[in-house]
Design a protein around this motif. Sequence first.
Motif, PDB file in Angstrom:
ATOM      1  N   GLN A 103      -9.520 -12.910   6.525  1.00  0.00           N
ATOM      2  CA  GLN A 103      -9.899 -11.605   5.997  1.00  0.00           C
ATOM      3  C   GLN A 103      -8.958 -10.503   6.466  1.00  0.00           C
ATOM      4  O   GLN A 103      -8.789  -9.484   5.783  1.00  0.00           O
ATOM      5  CB  GLN A 103     -11.341 -11.273   6.409  1.00  0.00           C
ATOM      6  N   ASP A 104      -8.335 -10.686   7.627  1.00  0.00           N
ATOM      7  CA  ASP A 104      -7.386  -9.688   8.132  1.00  0.00           C
ATOM      8  C   ASP A 104      -6.158  -9.575   7.238  1.00  0.00           C
ATOM      9  O   ASP A 104      -5.437  -8.571   7.297  1.00  0.00           O
ATOM     10  CB  ASP A 104      -6.942 -10.036   9.556  1.00  0.00           C
ATOM     11  N   PHE A 105      -5.919 -10.605   6.427  1.00  0.00           N
ATOM     12  CA  PHE A 105      -4.748 -10.620   5.563  1.00  0.00           C
ATOM     13  C   PHE A 105      -5.145 -10.549   4.083  1.00  0.00           C
ATOM     14  O   PHE A 105      -4.473 -11.101   3.217  1.00  0.00           O
ATOM     15  CB  PHE A 105      -3.918 -11.881   5.831  1.00  0.00           C
ATOM     16  N   SER A 106      -6.210  -9.871   3.817  1.00  0.00           N
ATOM     17  CA  SER A 106      -6.670  -9.696   2.436  1.00  0.00           C
ATOM     18  C   SER A 106      -6.235  -8.339   1.906  1.00  0.00           C
ATOM     19  O   SER A 106      -6.055  -7.389   2.664  1.00  0.00           O
ATOM     20  CB  SER A 106      -8.185  -9.812   2.364  1.00  0.00           C
ATOM     21  N   PRO A 107      -6.051  -8.211   0.581  1.00  0.00           N
ATOM     22  CA  PRO A 107      -5.746  -6.897   0.007  1.00  0.00           C
ATOM     23  C   PRO A 107      -6.790  -5.847   0.342  1.00  0.00           C
ATOM     24  O   PRO A 107      -6.468  -4.675   0.512  1.00  0.00           O
ATOM     25  CB  PRO A 107      -5.686  -7.184  -1.505  1.00  0.00           C
ATOM     26  N   ALA A 108      -8.049  -6.283   0.494  1.00  0.00           N
ATOM     27  CA  ALA A 108      -9.113  -5.334   0.841  1.00  0.00           C
ATOM     28  C   ALA A 108      -8.881  -4.764   2.232  1.00  0.00           C
ATOM     29  O   ALA A 108      -9.095  -3.559   2.465  1.00  0.00           O
ATOM     30  CB  ALA A 108     -10.471  -6.034   0.769  1.00  0.00           C
ATOM     31  N   ALA A 109      -8.424  -5.600   3.174  1.00  0.00           N
ATOM     32  CA  ALA A 109      -8.125  -5.110   4.521  1.00  0.00           C
ATOM     33  C   ALA A 109      -6.953  -4.139   4.490  1.00  0.00           C
ATOM     34  O   ALA A 109      -6.925  -3.163   5.246  1.00  0.00           O
ATOM     35  CB  ALA A 109      -7.827  -6.289   5.436  1.00  0.00           C
ATOM     36  N   LEU A 110      -5.999  -4.409   3.621  1.00  0.00           N
ATOM     37  CA  LEU A 110      -4.860  -3.523   3.466  1.00  0.00           C
ATOM     38  C   LEU A 110      -5.331  -2.146   2.978  1.00  0.00           C
ATOM     39  O   LEU A 110      -4.886  -1.092   3.467  1.00  0.00           O
ATOM     40  CB  LEU A 110      -3.881  -4.127   2.467  1.00  0.00           C
ATOM     41  N   ARG A 111      -6.259  -2.147   2.057  1.00  0.00           N
ATOM     42  CA  ARG A 111      -6.788  -0.895   1.500  1.00  0.00           C
ATOM     43  C   ARG A 111      -7.578  -0.124   2.566  1.00  0.00           C
ATOM     44  O   ARG A 111      -7.434   1.080   2.706  1.00  0.00           O
ATOM     45  CB  ARG A 111      -7.676  -1.211   0.298  1.00  0.00           C
ATOM     46  N   ARG A 112      -8.377  -0.856   3.349  1.00  0.00           N
ATOM     47  CA  ARG A 112      -9.168  -0.188   4.387  1.00  0.00           C
ATOM     48  C   ARG A 112      -8.279   0.420   5.456  1.00  0.00           C
ATOM     49  O   ARG A 112      -8.546   1.527   5.950  1.00  0.00           O
ATOM     50  CB  ARG A 112     -10.139  -1.195   5.036  1.00  0.00           C
ATOM     51  N   ALA A 113      -7.208  -0.274   5.825  1.00  0.00           N
ATOM     52  CA  ALA A 113      -6.304   0.224   6.857  1.00  0.00           C
ATOM     53  C   ALA A 113      -5.577   1.487   6.409  1.00  0.00           C
ATOM     54  O   ALA A 113      -5.152   2.290   7.237  1.00  0.00           O
ATOM     55  CB  ALA A 113      -5.285  -0.855   7.228  1.00  0.00           C
ATOM     56  N   GLY A 114      -5.435   1.656   5.094  1.00  0.00           N
ATOM     57  CA  GLY A 114      -4.720   2.826   4.588  1.00  0.00           C
ATOM     58  C   GLY A 114      -5.585   4.067   4.479  1.00  0.00           C
ATOM     59  O   GLY A 114      -5.068   5.167   4.316  1.00  0.00           O
ATOM     60  N   ASN A 115      -6.904   3.887   4.588  1.00  0.00           N
ATOM     61  CA  ASN A 115      -7.817   5.029   4.453  1.00  0.00           C
ATOM     62  C   ASN A 115      -8.020   5.741   5.783  1.00  0.00           C
ATOM     63  O   ASN A 115      -7.808   5.179   6.833  1.00  0.00           O
ATOM     64  CB  ASN A 115      -9.165   4.569   3.892  1.00  0.00           C
ATOM     65  N   TYR A 141       0.853  -1.181   0.000  1.00  0.00           N
ATOM     66  CA  TYR A 141       0.000   0.000   0.000  1.00  0.00           C
ATOM     67  C   TYR A 141       0.890   1.232   0.000  1.00  0.00           C
ATOM     68  O   TYR A 141       1.764   1.385   0.868  1.00  0.00           O
ATOM     69  CB  TYR A 141      -0.909   0.019   1.224  1.00  0.00           C
ATOM     70  N   ASN A 142       0.689   2.104  -0.971  1.00  0.00           N
ATOM     71  CA  ASN A 142       1.438   3.351  -1.082  1.00  0.00           C
ATOM     72  C   ASN A 142       0.555   4.488  -0.592  1.00  0.00           C
ATOM     73  O   ASN A 142      -0.456   4.797  -1.222  1.00  0.00           O
ATOM     74  CB  ASN A 142       1.852   3.577  -2.540  1.00  0.00           C
ATOM     75  N   PRO A 143       0.900   5.124   0.542  1.00  0.00           N
ATOM     76  CA  PRO A 143       0.021   6.165   1.087  1.00  0.00           C
ATOM     77  C   PRO A 143      -0.058   7.399   0.200  1.00  0.00           C
ATOM     78  O   PRO A 143      -1.068   8.111   0.222  1.00  0.00           O
ATOM     79  CB  PRO A 143       0.664   6.491   2.440  1.00  0.00           C
ATOM     80  N   GLY A 144       0.987   7.669  -0.580  1.00  0.00           N
ATOM     81  CA  GLY A 144       0.953   8.824  -1.465  1.00  0.00           C
ATOM     82  C   GLY A 144      -0.061   8.654  -2.576  1.00  0.00           C
ATOM     83  O   GLY A 144      -0.809   9.585  -2.911  1.00  0.00           O
ATOM     84  N   GLN A 145      -0.116   7.452  -3.123  1.00  0.00           N
ATOM     85  CA  GLN A 145      -1.062   7.153  -4.204  1.00  0.00           C
ATOM     86  C   GLN A 145      -2.387   6.613  -3.680  1.00  0.00           C
ATOM     87  O   GLN A 145      -3.360   6.540  -4.437  1.00  0.00           O
ATOM     88  CB  GLN A 145      -0.443   6.138  -5.163  1.00  0.00           C
ATOM     89  N   ARG A 146      -2.394   6.209  -2.390  1.00  0.00           N
ATOM     90  CA  ARG A 146      -3.583   5.617  -1.777  1.00  0.00           C
ATOM     91  C   ARG A 146      -4.064   4.420  -2.593  1.00  0.00           C
ATOM     92  O   ARG A 146      -5.258   4.251  -2.861  1.00  0.00           O
ATOM     93  CB  ARG A 146      -4.697   6.670  -1.626  1.00  0.00           C
ATOM     94  N   ARG A 147      -3.102   3.603  -2.971  1.00  0.00           N
ATOM     95  CA  ARG A 147      -3.409   2.438  -3.799  1.00  0.00           C
ATOM     96  C   ARG A 147      -2.731   1.190  -3.245  1.00  0.00           C
ATOM     97  O   ARG A 147      -1.619   1.254  -2.703  1.00  0.00           O
ATOM     98  CB  ARG A 147      -2.930   2.655  -5.234  1.00  0.00           C
ATOM     99  N   VAL A 148      -3.421   0.061  -3.399  1.00  0.00           N
ATOM    100  CA  VAL A 148      -2.844  -1.246  -3.117  1.00  0.00           C
ATOM    101  C   VAL A 148      -2.401  -1.852  -4.438  1.00  0.00           C
ATOM    102  O   VAL A 148      -3.189  -1.939  -5.379  1.00  0.00           O
ATOM    103  CB  VAL A 148      -3.856  -2.171  -2.423  1.00  0.00           C
ATOM    104  N   MET A 149      -1.151  -2.247  -4.506  1.00  0.00           N
ATOM    105  CA  MET A 149      -0.613  -2.796  -5.754  1.00  0.00           C
ATOM    106  C   MET A 149       0.054  -4.132  -5.497  1.00  0.00           C
ATOM    107  O   MET A 149       0.682  -4.336  -4.447  1.00  0.00           O
ATOM    108  CB  MET A 149       0.405  -1.819  -6.355  1.00  0.00           C
ATOM    109  N   ARG A 150      -0.090  -5.044  -6.451  1.00  0.00           N
ATOM    110  CA  ARG A 150       0.636  -6.311  -6.377  1.00  0.00           C
ATOM    111  C   ARG A 150       2.128  -6.019  -6.449  1.00  0.00           C
ATOM    112  O   ARG A 150       2.568  -5.102  -7.142  1.00  0.00           O
ATOM    113  CB  ARG A 150       0.232  -7.237  -7.524  1.00  0.00           C
TER     114      ARG A 150
END
Length: 450
Positions: A438-450, A256-265
């Motif tokens: 679910q705690d280790f899903s990309p979606a959780a990563l995205r939510r934690a960054g918001n 997760y890049n906080p500058g871009q607010r994006r989760v990337m592979r």
Amino acid sequence: MKTTKMICLTAMGSMLSVLSAMALAQASAADVARLGQDLTPFGAQMSGNASGTIPAWTGGLTQAPPGYVAGKSYGDPYANDKPLYTITAANMGQYADQLTAGYKAMLQKFPDYKMLVYPTHRSVALPASEYAQIKQEAGKVVLNDSGSGMANYEKTSVPFPIPTKPQELLYNHLARYRQGSYQYFPTEMVVKPGGSYTVIHRDATLAMASALGNPEPNRLYYYLLKVTGPDSVAGQQTLLHEPMDQVKEARLAWQYNPGQRRVMRAPELGYDSFDGLSDGLRTYDMYDMYSGASDRYDWKLDGKKEMLVAYNTYKLADRSLQYSEIVKPEHLNQDLIRYEMHRVWVVEGTLKPGARHIYGKRTLYIDEDSWAILATDLFDGRGELWRMQEAHSLQRFDVLSSIAISDVAYDLQSRSYVVNGLANQERAERFGVHTTLQDFSPAALRRAGN
């Protein structure tokens, strides 16, 4: 007729393969009765050595020392021990057979580097339930044909308590007991030759797949790392799904890049790609002393040796210490690190012809009791020692788990080093934390960054 014959031969070949695997399991199972007898319940040699420098294992450290308060420093159960001797560049020749190539190089390169050697304590102890699980699966787990994965594995922390192959040692290290899951707050510091460094604060959670109850196929563990400071890098996150067989399926990673607010592979997070915050001092497969796929090396088991390694490093874990008291120019404060004589398995990896990696060879020293890698020697493509790693082991008597409190990687050419995991000024770790897939899903990563 020819077709029928080919079918029969194919069937016979398949049956022989199955029988071969069963024979391997039966051969190792014949030794299962030794666990808890001449071998410890986790597969180490029960007896001490002939010279008395390594004692017999008598159950490990299972009780807290007087004054221990949960969430505070562990205290030092061996605080009354005095060093038996000190190794310096002047006398290292007397102990050459017990020193890794990395320690010899550190002693030769830095005049003030020393190793304080204390009496050996075989402190490792696990819960009785874990001993039962180890014995239940012993002799059943087998490597696949390439050595890159395991079959018949359920949840044991020592899949190969009586190892005969180098890859079995690697899996014992990767699967070793860590209370199923835990959250901790490891710092990372890149230390320049002059001694300057910046403390990177982090929040990490590791969960073994077997502890989640509903793991995905071919998963060993899940890992989530969040950078919490300083502000210039805070918010960066990394998520890993660690396959058991990384040749069959590459490590799954997201950032997760906080500058871009994006989760990337992040498919590049493996092998010898560099961790972006380590200033090029650590590759991704140097995490936890060694992690990830092993297929780029030809591995050789050099047997078990008596060697000096960092062990029972309670003094280094003291929460009254400031990082400035630990982190010094060119190396850590060696007055805080305790060395003991232990039996370690020596595993050597040589880069395969045609394979790519910045390390042409690496030697791993794996503790017979905890199955953790305690030291590594890392050689460049010319065969010259380039870097060395040291882990600082600690028996967590409160949860019966032996987990290193930190590790350090020294670059012998640049005279810089990176230390990972120090938490003296951080929050206390939490063991057995409840986590879900679910705690280790990309979606959780995205939510934690918001």
